[in-house]
Write a protein that holds these residues in place. Structure first.
Motif, PDB file in Angstrom:
ATOM      1  N   CYS A  31       0.989  -1.121   0.004  1.00 56.94           N
ATOM      2  CA  CYS A  31      -0.123   0.008  -0.169  1.00 56.94           C
ATOM      3  C   CYS A  31       0.885   1.211   0.050  1.00 56.94           C
ATOM      4  CB  CYS A  31      -0.882   0.000   1.231  1.00 56.94           C
ATOM      5  SG  CYS A  31      -2.388  -1.170   1.017  1.00 56.94           S
ATOM      6  N   PHE A  32       1.958   1.426   0.826  1.00 57.15           N
ATOM      7  CA  PHE A  32       2.809   2.355   0.912  1.00 57.15           C
ATOM      8  C   PHE A  32       3.475   2.887  -0.459  1.00 57.15           C
ATOM      9  CE2 PHE A  32       3.108   1.808   5.584  1.00 57.15           C
ATOM     10  CZ  PHE A  32       2.222   3.017   6.061  1.00 57.15           C
ATOM     11  N   ALA A  33       3.903   1.541  -0.861  1.00 59.76           N
ATOM     12  CA  ALA A  33       4.549   1.359  -2.232  1.00 59.76           C
ATOM     13  C   ALA A  33       3.582   2.286  -3.322  1.00 59.76           C
ATOM     14  CB  ALA A  33       5.094   0.034  -2.743  1.00 59.76           C
ATOM     15  N   GLN A  34       2.478   1.680  -3.515  1.00 54.77           N
ATOM     16  CA  GLN A  34       1.419   2.156  -4.690  1.00 54.77           C
ATOM     17  C   GLN A  34       0.960   3.545  -4.410  1.00 54.77           C
ATOM     18  OE1 GLN A  34      -1.671  -0.551  -3.830  1.00 54.77           O
ATOM     19  NE2 GLN A  34      -0.620  -2.118  -5.261  1.00 54.77           N
ATOM     20  N   LEU A  35       1.446   4.045  -3.123  1.00 56.25           N
ATOM     21  CA  LEU A  35       1.190   5.502  -2.849  1.00 56.25           C
ATOM     22  C   LEU A  35       2.351   6.150  -3.454  1.00 56.25           C
ATOM     23  CD1 LEU A  35      -0.413   5.629   0.799  1.00 56.25           C
ATOM     24  CD2 LEU A  35      -1.243   6.220  -1.453  1.00 56.25           C
ATOM     25  N   GLY A  36       3.466   5.477  -3.902  1.00 54.36           N
ATOM     26  CA  GLY A  36       4.640   6.298  -4.521  1.00 54.36           C
ATOM     27  C   GLY A  36       5.878   6.258  -3.430  1.00 54.36           C
ATOM     28  N   ASP A  37       5.488   5.761  -2.311  1.00 58.03           N
ATOM     29  CA  ASP A  37       6.560   6.109  -1.324  1.00 58.03           C
ATOM     30  C   ASP A  37       7.651   4.637  -1.438  1.00 58.03           C
ATOM     31  OD1 ASP A  37       5.639   8.095  -0.208  1.00 58.03           O
ATOM     32  OD2 ASP A  37       4.525   7.046   1.266  1.00 58.03           O
ATOM     33  N   LYS A  38       9.056   5.054  -1.464  1.00 60.79           N
ATOM     34  CA  LYS A  38       9.914   3.986  -1.518  1.00 60.79           C
ATOM     35  C   LYS A  38       9.893   3.079  -0.240  1.00 60.79           C
ATOM     36  CE  LYS A  38      14.927   3.021  -2.511  1.00 60.79           C
ATOM     37  NZ  LYS A  38      16.277   3.643  -2.683  1.00 60.79           N
ATOM     38  N   THR A  39       9.574   1.869  -0.356  1.00 59.47           N
ATOM     39  CA  THR A  39       9.313   1.019   0.908  1.00 59.47           C
ATOM     40  C   THR A  39       9.930  -0.483   0.663  1.00 59.47           C
ATOM     41  OG1 THR A  39       7.083   1.793   0.409  1.00 59.47           O
ATOM     42  CG2 THR A  39       7.475  -0.286   1.900  1.00 59.47           C
ATOM     43  N   LEU A  40      10.323  -0.635   1.905  1.00 61.46           N
ATOM     44  CA  LEU A  40      11.180  -2.099   2.165  1.00 61.46           C
ATOM     45  C   LEU A  40      10.514  -2.950   3.175  1.00 61.46           C
ATOM     46  CD1 LEU A  40      13.819  -3.661   1.695  1.00 61.46           C
ATOM     47  CD2 LEU A  40      14.809  -2.715   3.833  1.00 61.46           C
ATOM     48  N   LEU A  41      10.374  -4.077   2.450  1.00 57.19           N
ATOM     49  CA  LEU A  41       9.708  -5.313   3.185  1.00 57.19           C
ATOM     50  C   LEU A  41      10.996  -6.142   3.733  1.00 57.19           C
ATOM     51  CD1 LEU A  41       7.232  -6.773   4.189  1.00 57.19           C
ATOM     52  CD2 LEU A  41       6.978  -7.970   2.311  1.00 57.19           C
ATOM     53  N   LEU A  42      11.130  -6.148   5.347  1.00 58.14           N
ATOM     54  CA  LEU A  42      12.249  -6.755   5.700  1.00 58.14           C
ATOM     55  C   LEU A  42      11.637  -7.936   6.456  1.00 58.14           C
ATOM     56  CD1 LEU A  42      15.341  -6.796   6.710  1.00 58.14           C
ATOM     57  CD2 LEU A  42      14.626  -5.299   8.601  1.00 58.14           C
ATOM     58  N   ASP A  43      12.208  -9.176   6.145  1.00 58.95           N
ATOM     59  CA  ASP A  43      11.845 -10.507   6.889  1.00 58.95           C
ATOM     60  C   ASP A  43      12.981 -10.654   8.076  1.00 58.95           C
ATOM     61  OD1 ASP A  43      11.064 -12.788   7.925  1.00 58.95           O
ATOM     62  OD2 ASP A  43      10.900 -13.712   5.950  1.00 58.95           O
ATOM     63  N   ALA A  44      12.392 -10.376   9.209  1.00 58.94           N
ATOM     64  CA  ALA A  44      13.470 -10.174  10.344  1.00 58.94           C
ATOM     65  C   ALA A  44      13.121 -11.596  11.298  1.00 58.94           C
ATOM     66  CB  ALA A  44      13.197  -9.112  11.398  1.00 58.94           C
ATOM     67  N   ASP A  45      12.102 -12.510  10.851  1.00 60.81           N
ATOM     68  CA  ASP A  45      11.900 -13.709  11.405  1.00 60.81           C
ATOM     69  C   ASP A  45      12.790 -15.030  10.884  1.00 60.81           C
ATOM     70  OD1 ASP A  45      10.805 -16.048  12.488  1.00 60.81           O
ATOM     71  OD2 ASP A  45       8.703 -15.916  11.924  1.00 60.81           O
ATOM     72  N   LEU A  46      13.987 -14.933  11.569  1.00 63.09           N
ATOM     73  CA  LEU A  46      15.109 -15.735  11.182  1.00 63.09           C
ATOM     74  C   LEU A  46      14.846 -17.176  11.377  1.00 63.09           C
ATOM     75  CD1 LEU A  46      18.242 -13.165  12.269  1.00 63.09           C
ATOM     76  CD2 LEU A  46      16.823 -13.463   9.902  1.00 63.09           C
ATOM     77  N   ARG A  47      13.839 -17.500  12.170  1.00 58.45           N
ATOM     78  CA  ARG A  47      13.721 -18.926  12.608  1.00 58.45           C
ATOM     79  C   ARG A  47      12.619 -19.546  11.508  1.00 58.45           C
ATOM     80  NH1 ARG A  47      15.770 -19.914  17.774  1.00 58.45           N
ATOM     81  NH2 ARG A  47      16.018 -17.704  18.817  1.00 58.45           N
TER      82      ARG A  47
END
Length: 220
Positions: A31-47
Motif C-alpha cells: 500500500c505504501f509503495a503504491q502511494l509512491g513511497d520507496k518501501t522496504l519489506l524486511l523479513d526479521a523472522d530468522l527462524r
C-alpha cells in the motif's frame, strides 16, 4: 502518528504463529509503495522466514538479513526489487544457528538506521512474541509496533501476554490489527454505514443539515 506521518520503521508481530502477520506486513508495504513511497519489506523472522515465498525472487540471489548482520554481504547486495513498483524486499537470508545473537548485535541497530535514511517506510516482519524472544530485542529500534490478532482464533490470554511482554521491554504498542474478521456481525455494520456516506442523504450531497430519521438506522 501525525508527527512522523507513519514513515520510518514499523514492526509487525503477533502473539502466536499463523496469525497472518507476514501477509499483513506485505499488504501494508504494498500500500505504501503504491502511494509512491520507496518501501522496504524486511523479513526479521530468522527462524521461520516467509517473505521469500511471497515473491518470484531470483533463485541466485540468496543473501538476506542474516548474511548482512554476519558481515557476509552488504545491505545493497541483500535488497532486491519486487514486481511491485517502489517496493523492495530483504529476505531472512541464510539459516542461522544463533538468530537471537544476530538480532541483538550492534550491527542490527546500524543497519536499521541506514535503512531508515534510504527508505520512506521499512516494514519489519518478525517472529511471534510468545514463541521466542527475538522480537523483543528489536522493539526499541523501530518507530512503532503493531500486533496482528487473528479473529476467532487467538486466545485472549495469549494476546494479553504478548502485550505485557512488549510493554515490559519499554515500548508502547502503536496499535493492533484484527485479521480475518468475518463479514457478518460487526463487519456488516461497517459496510452498511460506510455505504450510507456514499448516498445523497442528510449527511452527504443534499445540502441539508438535518440528520436522517432514526428509522433508517436498521437494514432496509
Amino acid at each position: 502518528d501525525p508527527d512522523k506521518s507513519l514513515k520510518g520503521l514499523t514492526l509487525i508481530t503477533s502473539a502466536i504463529p499463523e496469525e497472518g502477520k507476514s501477509t499483513t506486513a506485505l499488504n501494508m508495504a504494498a500500500c505504501f509503495a503504491q502511494l509512491g513511497d520507496k518501501t522496504l519489506l524486511l523479513d526479521a523472522d530468522l527462524r521461520r522466514p516467509t517473505i521469500y515465498k511471497l515473491f518470484s525472487q531470483d533463485r541466485g540471489k540468496t543473501h538476506g538479513l542474516s548474511d548482512v548482520l554476519a558481515g557476509k554481504c552488504t545491505p545493497e547486495e541483500a535488497i532486491y526489487e519486487t514486481e511491485i513498483p517502489n517496493l523492495f524486499a530483504m529476505t531472512a537470508g541464510t539459516t542461522s544457528k544463533n538468530p537471537a545473537e544476530l538480532l541483538s548485535s550492534s550491527a542490527t541497530a546500524t543497519l536499521f538506521n541506514n535503512l531508515k535514511t534510504n527508505f520512506a517506510h521499512v516494514i519489519v516482519d518478525t517472529a511471534p512474541v510468545n514463541a521466542v524472544g527475538d522480537t523483543l530485542t528489536l522493539t526499541h529500534l523501530v518507530d512503532r509496533v503493531c500486533v496482528v490478532i487473528r479473529s476467532g482464533k487467538t486466545p485472549r490470554k495469549a494476546v494479553q501476554r504478548c502485550i505485557q511482554m512488549i510493554r515490559k521491554s519499554g515500548v508502547q504498542i502503536t496499535g493492533t490489527i484484527l485479521n480475518r474478521l468475518h463479514r457478518s456481525g460487526a463487519g456488516y455494520y461497517y459496510y452498511y454505514y460506510a455505504g450510507k456516506y456514499g448516498k445523497k442523504n442528510g449527511y452527504v450531497g443534499s445540502g441539508s443539515s438535518k440528520p436522517e430519521s432514526d428509522n433508517t438506522l436498521g437494514p432496509s
